[in-house]
Scaffold this motif. Structure first.
Motif, PDB file in Angstrom:
ATOM      1  N   ALA A  96       0.794  -1.261   0.001  1.00 50.58           N
ATOM      2  CA  ALA A  96      -0.062  -0.035  -0.156  1.00 50.58           C
ATOM      3  C   ALA A  96       0.908   1.136   0.022  1.00 50.58           C
ATOM      4  O   ALA A  96       0.514   2.086  -0.689  1.00 50.58           O
ATOM      5  N   GLY A  97       1.946   1.014   0.793  1.00 52.47           N
ATOM      6  CA  GLY A  97       2.772   2.506   0.798  1.00 52.47           C
ATOM      7  C   GLY A  97       3.303   2.809  -0.496  1.00 52.47           C
ATOM      8  O   GLY A  97       3.573   3.818  -1.025  1.00 52.47           O
ATOM      9  N   ALA A  98       3.816   1.689  -1.362  1.00 56.42           N
ATOM     10  CA  ALA A  98       4.392   1.809  -2.656  1.00 56.42           C
ATOM     11  C   ALA A  98       3.180   2.359  -3.407  1.00 56.42           C
ATOM     12  O   ALA A  98       3.725   3.038  -4.304  1.00 56.42           O
ATOM     13  N   ILE A  99       2.261   1.754  -3.297  1.00 57.95           N
ATOM     14  CA  ILE A  99       1.033   2.464  -4.133  1.00 57.95           C
ATOM     15  C   ILE A  99       0.897   3.800  -3.881  1.00 57.95           C
ATOM     16  O   ILE A  99       0.708   4.634  -5.017  1.00 57.95           O
ATOM     17  N   SER A 100       0.643   4.162  -2.973  1.00 53.06           N
ATOM     18  CA  SER A 100       0.672   5.510  -2.479  1.00 53.06           C
ATOM     19  C   SER A 100       1.743   6.419  -2.912  1.00 53.06           C
ATOM     20  O   SER A 100       1.371   7.497  -3.562  1.00 53.06           O
ATOM     21  N   GLN A 101       2.966   6.052  -2.958  1.00 51.79           N
ATOM     22  CA  GLN A 101       4.032   6.904  -3.593  1.00 51.79           C
ATOM     23  C   GLN A 101       3.905   6.902  -5.289  1.00 51.79           C
ATOM     24  O   GLN A 101       4.327   8.011  -5.541  1.00 51.79           O
ATOM     25  N   ARG A 102       3.437   5.848  -5.779  1.00 51.26           N
ATOM     26  CA  ARG A 102       3.357   5.795  -7.413  1.00 51.26           C
ATOM     27  C   ARG A 102       2.159   6.732  -7.887  1.00 51.26           C
ATOM     28  O   ARG A 102       2.095   7.419  -8.509  1.00 51.26           O
ATOM     29  N   VAL A 103       1.167   6.731  -6.867  1.00 52.06           N
ATOM     30  CA  VAL A 103      -0.179   7.375  -6.978  1.00 52.06           C
ATOM     31  C   VAL A 103       0.358   8.881  -6.967  1.00 52.06           C
ATOM     32  O   VAL A 103      -0.197   9.861  -7.712  1.00 52.06           O
ATOM     33  N   ALA A 104       0.971   9.286  -5.849  1.00 57.23           N
ATOM     34  CA  ALA A 104       1.459  10.735  -5.572  1.00 57.23           C
ATOM     35  C   ALA A 104       2.319  11.252  -6.723  1.00 57.23           C
ATOM     36  O   ALA A 104       2.155  12.344  -7.200  1.00 57.23           O
ATOM     37  N   ARG A 105       3.273  10.591  -7.182  1.00 52.60           N
ATOM     38  CA  ARG A 105       4.061  10.780  -8.324  1.00 52.60           C
ATOM     39  C   ARG A 105       3.019  11.012  -9.297  1.00 52.60           C
ATOM     40  O   ARG A 105       3.613  12.101 -10.343  1.00 52.60           O
ATOM     41  N   ALA A 106       2.551  10.153  -9.906  1.00 55.65           N
ATOM     42  CA  ALA A 106       1.444  10.182 -11.414  1.00 55.65           C
ATOM     43  C   ALA A 106       0.712  11.439 -10.875  1.00 55.65           C
ATOM     44  O   ALA A 106       0.447  11.920 -12.119  1.00 55.65           O
ATOM     45  N   GLU A 107       0.051  11.543  -9.746  1.00 57.27           N
ATOM     46  CA  GLU A 107      -0.718  12.805  -9.516  1.00 57.27           C
ATOM     47  C   GLU A 107      -0.039  14.043  -9.825  1.00 57.27           C
ATOM     48  O   GLU A 107      -0.609  15.012 -10.490  1.00 57.27           O
ATOM     49  N   GLN A 108       1.033  14.462  -9.395  1.00 54.85           N
ATOM     50  CA  GLN A 108       2.087  15.500  -9.620  1.00 54.85           C
ATOM     51  C   GLN A 108       2.311  15.668 -11.073  1.00 54.85           C
ATOM     52  O   GLN A 108       2.424  16.705 -11.564  1.00 54.85           O
ATOM     53  N   ASP A 109       2.593  14.479 -11.807  1.00 49.07           N
ATOM     54  CA  ASP A 109       2.667  14.570 -13.193  1.00 49.07           C
ATOM     55  C   ASP A 109       1.317  14.731 -14.046  1.00 49.07           C
ATOM     56  O   ASP A 109       1.174  14.712 -15.328  1.00 49.07           O
ATOM     57  N   ASP A 110       0.132  14.814 -13.398  1.00 54.64           N
ATOM     58  CA  ASP A 110      -1.255  14.854 -13.800  1.00 54.64           C
ATOM     59  C   ASP A 110      -1.520  13.823 -14.922  1.00 54.64           C
ATOM     60  O   ASP A 110      -2.277  13.846 -15.906  1.00 54.64           O
ATOM     61  N   LEU A 111      -1.189  12.662 -14.271  1.00 52.70           N
ATOM     62  CA  LEU A 111      -1.429  11.409 -15.078  1.00 52.70           C
ATOM     63  C   LEU A 111      -2.857  10.830 -14.512  1.00 52.70           C
ATOM     64  O   LEU A 111      -3.374   9.904 -14.968  1.00 52.70           O
ATOM     65  N   VAL A 112      -2.895  10.897 -13.160  1.00 52.88           N
ATOM     66  CA  VAL A 112      -3.957  10.562 -12.371  1.00 52.88           C
ATOM     67  C   VAL A 112      -4.487  11.442 -11.480  1.00 52.88           C
ATOM     68  O   VAL A 112      -3.925  12.400 -11.058  1.00 52.88           O
ATOM     69  N   GLU A 113      -5.763  11.200 -10.895  1.00 49.45           N
ATOM     70  CA  GLU A 113      -6.461  12.083 -10.179  1.00 49.45           C
ATOM     71  C   GLU A 113      -6.960  11.325  -9.001  1.00 49.45           C
ATOM     72  O   GLU A 113      -7.531  10.055  -9.263  1.00 49.45           O
ATOM     73  N   ARG A 114      -6.948  11.619  -7.707  1.00 50.07           N
ATOM     74  CA  ARG A 114      -7.324  10.876  -6.485  1.00 50.07           C
ATOM     75  C   ARG A 114      -8.757  11.664  -6.254  1.00 50.07           C
ATOM     76  O   ARG A 114      -8.695  12.822  -5.961  1.00 50.07           O
ATOM     77  N   THR A 115      -9.726  10.959  -5.665  1.00 49.35           N
ATOM     78  CA  THR A 115     -11.105  11.284  -5.258  1.00 49.35           C
ATOM     79  C   THR A 115     -11.447  10.315  -3.910  1.00 49.35           C
ATOM     80  O   THR A 115     -10.904   9.257  -4.201  1.00 49.35           O
ATOM     81  N   PRO A 116     -12.144  11.107  -3.180  1.00 53.21           N
ATOM     82  CA  PRO A 116     -12.560  10.012  -2.069  1.00 53.21           C
ATOM     83  C   PRO A 116     -13.535   9.103  -2.597  1.00 53.21           C
ATOM     84  O   PRO A 116     -14.359   9.278  -3.461  1.00 53.21           O
ATOM     85  N   GLY A 117     -13.399   7.967  -1.943  1.00 54.12           N
ATOM     86  CA  GLY A 117     -14.562   6.918  -2.304  1.00 54.12           C
ATOM     87  C   GLY A 117     -15.796   7.293  -1.873  1.00 54.12           C
ATOM     88  O   GLY A 117     -16.412   8.280  -1.421  1.00 54.12           O
ATOM     89  N   PRO A 118     -16.919   6.083  -1.888  1.00 60.37           N
ATOM     90  CA  PRO A 118     -18.397   6.560  -1.468  1.00 60.37           C
ATOM     91  C   PRO A 118     -18.384   7.218   0.109  1.00 60.37           C
ATOM     92  O   PRO A 118     -17.382   6.828   0.725  1.00 60.37           O
ATOM     93  N   SER A 119     -19.080   8.023   0.340  1.00 59.71           N
ATOM     94  CA  SER A 119     -19.333   8.831   1.434  1.00 59.71           C
ATOM     95  C   SER A 119     -19.208   7.815   2.773  1.00 59.71           C
ATOM     96  O   SER A 119     -20.042   6.753   2.597  1.00 59.71           O
ATOM     97  N   GLY A 120     -18.484   8.227   3.574  1.00 57.16           N
ATOM     98  CA  GLY A 120     -18.278   7.539   4.826  1.00 57.16           C
ATOM     99  C   GLY A 120     -17.399   6.393   4.784  1.00 57.16           C
ATOM    100  O   GLY A 120     -16.892   5.651   5.919  1.00 57.16           O
ATOM    101  N   SER A 121     -16.788   6.128   3.520  1.00 51.35           N
ATOM    102  CA  SER A 121     -15.837   5.232   3.752  1.00 51.35           C
ATOM    103  C   SER A 121     -14.468   5.777   3.604  1.00 51.35           C
ATOM    104  O   SER A 121     -14.425   7.019   3.096  1.00 51.35           O
ATOM    105  N   ARG A 122     -13.301   5.207   3.998  1.00 50.46           N
ATOM    106  CA  ARG A 122     -11.946   5.731   3.866  1.00 50.46           C
ATOM    107  C   ARG A 122     -11.397   5.255   2.334  1.00 50.46           C
ATOM    108  O   ARG A 122     -10.220   5.680   2.389  1.00 50.46           O
ATOM    109  N   THR A 123     -11.999   4.991   1.624  1.00 55.65           N
ATOM    110  CA  THR A 123     -11.541   4.426   0.356  1.00 55.65           C
ATOM    111  C   THR A 123     -11.062   5.575  -0.354  1.00 55.65           C
ATOM    112  O   THR A 123     -11.607   6.874  -0.518  1.00 55.65           O
ATOM    113  N   VAL A 124      -9.736   5.476  -1.366  1.00 56.90           N
ATOM    114  CA  VAL A 124      -9.266   6.525  -2.044  1.00 56.90           C
ATOM    115  C   VAL A 124      -9.446   5.970  -3.677  1.00 56.90           C
ATOM    116  O   VAL A 124      -8.859   4.748  -3.734  1.00 56.90           O
ATOM    117  N   LEU A 125     -10.183   6.565  -4.298  1.00 55.36           N
ATOM    118  CA  LEU A 125     -10.319   6.276  -5.713  1.00 55.36           C
ATOM    119  C   LEU A 125      -9.258   6.837  -6.583  1.00 55.36           C
ATOM    120  O   LEU A 125      -8.851   8.089  -6.419  1.00 55.36           O
TER     121      LEU A 125
END
Length: 182
Positions: A96-125
């Motif tokens: 999960a830590g490696a995914i978090s780092q990959r997603v953060a890098r890709a987000e900085q490069d505007d390749l992906v976008e993070r959004t909260p999951g369904p309300s009330g969940s801790r899911t990140v999409l």
């Protein structure tokens, strides 16, 4: 032990064939188990050649292996090209830590976008952006096209046979190594 992939004075390729390596071990140490050398050594050598070539193709495409892995998993999921971070970790076989780092890098490069999951969940999409979608489309064509060229010397029947044998070997080795590692 399999020799590293040395240069040969006879041209490109290894200085000694796996058969020569096995014969040398049998000569020097009779009784040494050498039956794997002519299978494992070429697999190691091919892995190095494929990895080096893939790294060149990735460099040419302007993407690194971790980003390719991340974007590929999201792209293969189909529309709307969105997966949870938990599902990304499961499908990429990284923490999960490696995914978090990959997603953060890709987000900085505007390749992906993070959004909260369904309300009330801790899911990140994580969703591909238009730029991420365009990059993975170009990269997949570059990498897979190159790899198709590298195996093009094999006929369709040879590829099917090799796939079957590699699947069989992979399943058995995975079972033996997982079982023995416990």
């Amino acid at each position: 032990m399999a020799d590293a992939l040395p240069s040969s004075p006879r041209g490109p390729g290894p200085a000694h064939s796996p058969a020569e390596i096995a014969a040398s071990w049998r000569r020097e140490r009779p009784g040494t188990p050498t039956e794997s050398i002519e299978i494992v050594t070429p697999i190691w050598w091919l892995a190095k050649l494929f990895a080096d070539d893939r790294n060149r193709a990735l460099r040419d495409a302007g993407i690194d292996a971790a980003t390719l892995d991340l974007l590929s998993v999201i792209r293969r999921s189909g529309p709307p090209y969105t997966l949870s971070t938990r599902e990304l970790a499961r499908r990429t076989l990284v923490t999960a830590g490696a995914i978090s780092q990959r997603v953060a890098r890709a987000e900085q490069d505007d390749l992906v976008e993070r959004t909260p999951g369904p309300s009330g969940s801790r899911t990140v999409l994580v969703r591909l952006t238009a730029e991420g979608h365009a990059l993975i489309e170009r990269s997949v064509d570059t990498v897979l096209g190159r790899e198709a060229t590298l195996v093009s010397c094999l006929s369709a029947n040879e590829r099917a046979s090799l796939i079957e044998l590699l699947d069989k070997l992979m399943a058995d080795v995975r079972q033996r190594t997982v079982h023995e590692a416990r």
